[in-house]
Enzyme design. Structure first.
Site, PDB file in Angstrom:
ATOM      1  N   SER A 180       0.688  -1.338  -0.228  1.00 54.34           N
ATOM      2  CA  SER A 180       0.482  -0.105  -0.274  1.00 54.34           C
ATOM      3  C   SER A 180       0.691   1.436  -0.461  1.00 54.34           C
ATOM      4  CB  SER A 180      -1.185  -0.331   1.418  1.00 54.34           C
ATOM      5  OG  SER A 180       0.228  -0.103   2.264  1.00 54.34           O
ATOM      6  N   HIS A 215      -5.674  -3.592  -2.098  1.00 50.72           N
ATOM      7  CA  HIS A 215      -5.528  -2.687  -2.939  1.00 50.72           C
ATOM      8  C   HIS A 215      -5.075  -3.387  -5.071  1.00 50.72           C
ATOM      9  CE1 HIS A 215      -4.594   0.999  -1.037  1.00 50.72           C
ATOM     10  NE2 HIS A 215      -3.941   0.091   0.221  1.00 50.72           N
ATOM     11  N   LYS A 246     -11.987   0.242  -1.005  1.00 51.69           N
ATOM     12  CA  LYS A 246     -11.034   1.115  -1.784  1.00 51.69           C
ATOM     13  C   LYS A 246     -11.472   1.179  -3.256  1.00 51.69           C
ATOM     14  CE  LYS A 246      -6.937   0.326   1.415  1.00 51.69           C
ATOM     15  NZ  LYS A 246      -8.380  -0.083   2.503  1.00 51.69           N
TER      16      LYS A 246
HETATM   17  C1  LIG Z   1      -3.047  -3.321   2.560  1.00 48.64           C
HETATM   18  C2  LIG Z   1      -4.010  -3.444   3.169  1.00 48.64           C
HETATM   19  N1  LIG Z   1      -5.011  -4.033   4.315  1.00 48.64           N
HETATM   20  C3  LIG Z   1      -5.898  -3.513   5.398  1.00 48.64           C
HETATM   21  C4  LIG Z   1      -6.395  -2.374   4.770  1.00 48.64           C
HETATM   22  C5  LIG Z   1      -7.011  -2.333   6.249  1.00 48.64           C
HETATM   23  O1  LIG Z   1      -8.942  -2.211   5.059  1.00 48.64           O
HETATM   24  P1  LIG Z   1      -9.775  -1.435   6.077  1.00 48.64           P
HETATM   25  O2  LIG Z   1      -9.704   0.100   5.508  1.00 48.64           O
HETATM   26  O3  LIG Z   1     -11.183  -1.439   5.418  1.00 48.64           O
HETATM   27  O4  LIG Z   1      -9.846  -0.983   7.674  1.00 48.64           O
HETATM   28  C6  LIG Z   1      -5.710  -1.492   3.993  1.00 48.64           C
HETATM   29  C7  LIG Z   1      -6.160  -0.176   4.248  1.00 48.64           C
HETATM   30  O5  LIG Z   1      -5.548   0.803   5.267  1.00 48.64           O
HETATM   31  C8  LIG Z   1      -4.956  -2.102   3.444  1.00 48.64           C
HETATM   32  O6  LIG Z   1      -3.657  -0.466   2.671  1.00 48.64           O
END
Ligand SMILES: Cc1ncc(COP(=O)(O)O)c(C=O)c1O
Length: 394
Positions: A180, A215, A246
């Site tokens: 990310s 992502h 997202k």
């Molecule tokens: C790779 C990844 N996993 C998990 C999450 C967590 O997702 P959420 O925003 O739905 O809690 C995110 C986002 O922040 C992320 O980028």
């Protein structure tokens, strides 16, 4: 030291984080390619709304209709009948979209990772985690009673060595599909081949592959995610976690895998069991988003065209975008101070792209995300601003 002292210290080191709320958009439908902060409209290169679905009329309509039918709050967890028929329908849709037997909806990606990983690996088991995995995976590993072994970023050979020497009764390999903060793609072909080799061996040591496709969903593989991108068939030992928050423009998360594993998670994942069910309005919006990804393929195409335009421009201007292969494009900065000053200058050019600093990442950067909602003129405006700042005319 008081909290106030500590905050002062963070400020001095350019590491203080602060919340910036956006104001109601001027246009009728919310379009996250632009946001209003402090009264001024900025081009937004910080959202993960990759397909421009967050303000899509079909999501808004589905949410409104569900709210009129089911009300807003759900009053209890899924296991206490807080869920609605829409929740199960969404799980059917996700399973069909991801090509698996079943799926389970979680309230967020954070809840999915911190809830599922301790269910999948306990005492006597081993979690193998990429060193750049998302914080929610790191926390999921910490909550688990399994041994956690970190392998070098994207290094399947290192993982192979560690699997041989550190494997437990059960091993779980965990990776982001798209990292990310760097925007690079995990070597899923090699990771899959490694796990498959283990699982084909005689004996009862099994290896699960848990991919966080937060992502990748809506972005890779024509929108279906990382497995499609790599041409990998879903297998019972692969768990595909993804978020609705997202590219899908909604909220919440899911894990798609085989029926037994889903039932195991229903019975053991604390982030699922001990949390109130998502509102039906959100669930309905997620269903509409999955339909939109499939019925409006021009969105994924526009996303990648925009990504190519931005990447070309950045390269021509001499910016280092690390190993990015996706619409997440980091611009490497030398110090937190430089990153904060750069983001501030971008704001003067009416561009929102935040500085990402330690401890979120080891090396400071500006994290750019380009979406299907940007126009070529938006991207050119960003490139002009970046070039002017670089030349010291910002
Ligand atoms: C790779 C990844 N996993 C998990 C999450 C967590 O997702 P959420 O925003 O739905 O809690 C995110 C986002 O922040 C992320 O980028």
């Amino acid at each position: 030291m008081t909290f106030a002292d500590r905050l002062g210290e963070l400020l001095q080191r350019n590491l203080l984080r602060s919340i910036r709320d956006r104001e109601a958009p001027r246009a009728h439908a919310a379009d996250l390619s632009r946001i209003i902060i402090g009264g001024s409209e900025l081009l937004n290169f910080a959202s993960n709304d990759y397909l421009g679905l967050a303000g899509h009329s079909s999501l808004v309509k589905a949410a409104r209709e569900a709210m009129e039918t089911f009300g807003f709050g759900t009053g209890a967890s899924r296991l206490l009948a807080g869920g609605t028929s829409l929740h199960s329908e969404l799980e059917h849709d996700v399973a069909a979209f991801k090509g698996t037997e079943a799926a389970l909806v979680f309230n967020s990606g954070y809840a999915a990772n911190t809830g599922a990983l301790p269910s999948l690996a306990g005492e006597g088991d081993t979690l193998f985690s990429d060193e750049l995995n998302h914080a929610s995976i790191i926390d999921g590993c910490r909550l688990s009673r399994a041994k956690t072994v970190i392998y070098r970023h994207g290094d399947a050979d290192h993982l192979a060595e560690l699997l041989e020497s550190e494997g437990g009764q059960r091993s779980v390999v965990v990776t982001d599909t798209v990292f990310s903060m760097d925007g690079d793609i995990a070597p899923l072909g090699a990771l899959h081949a490694l796990c498959a080799r283990y699982n084909a061996r005689a004996g009862d040591r099994s290896v699960l592959l848990y991919i966080d496709d937060a992502h990748g969903t809506g972005v890779l593989g024509g929108g279906r995610g990382a497995l499609s991108h790599f041409g990998i068939r879903p297998e019972p030992w692969i768990l595909q976690m993804g978020t609705f928050s997202k590219a899908l423009g909604s909220f919440g998360a899911f894990i798609a895998t085989d029926k037994d594993t889903v039932q195991w998670l229903v019975n053991t994942a604390r982030g699922f069991i001990f949390s109130t069910a998502l509102p039906a309005a959100i669930v309905a919006a997620s269903r509409a988003a999955l339909r939109a990804v499939q019925e409006e393929p021009f969105r994924v195409a526009a996303l990648w065209e925009n990504r190519a335009r931005l990447q070309r421009g950045l390269r021509a201007a001499g910016f280092d975008t690390l190993q990015s292969g996706t619409p997440i494009l980091p611009l490497a900065m030398k110090t937190p101070e430089e990153a904060v000053a750069f983001a501030e200058q971008l704001r003067k050019h009416r561009i929102h792209a935040p500085a990402i600093r330690p401890p979120t990442v080891a090396k400071p950067r500006i994290r750019l995300t380009v979406t299907a909602g940007h126009t070529p003129a938006d991207i050119d405006a960003l490139l002009d601003a970046l070039t002017a700042i670089r030349k010291g005319k910002g």
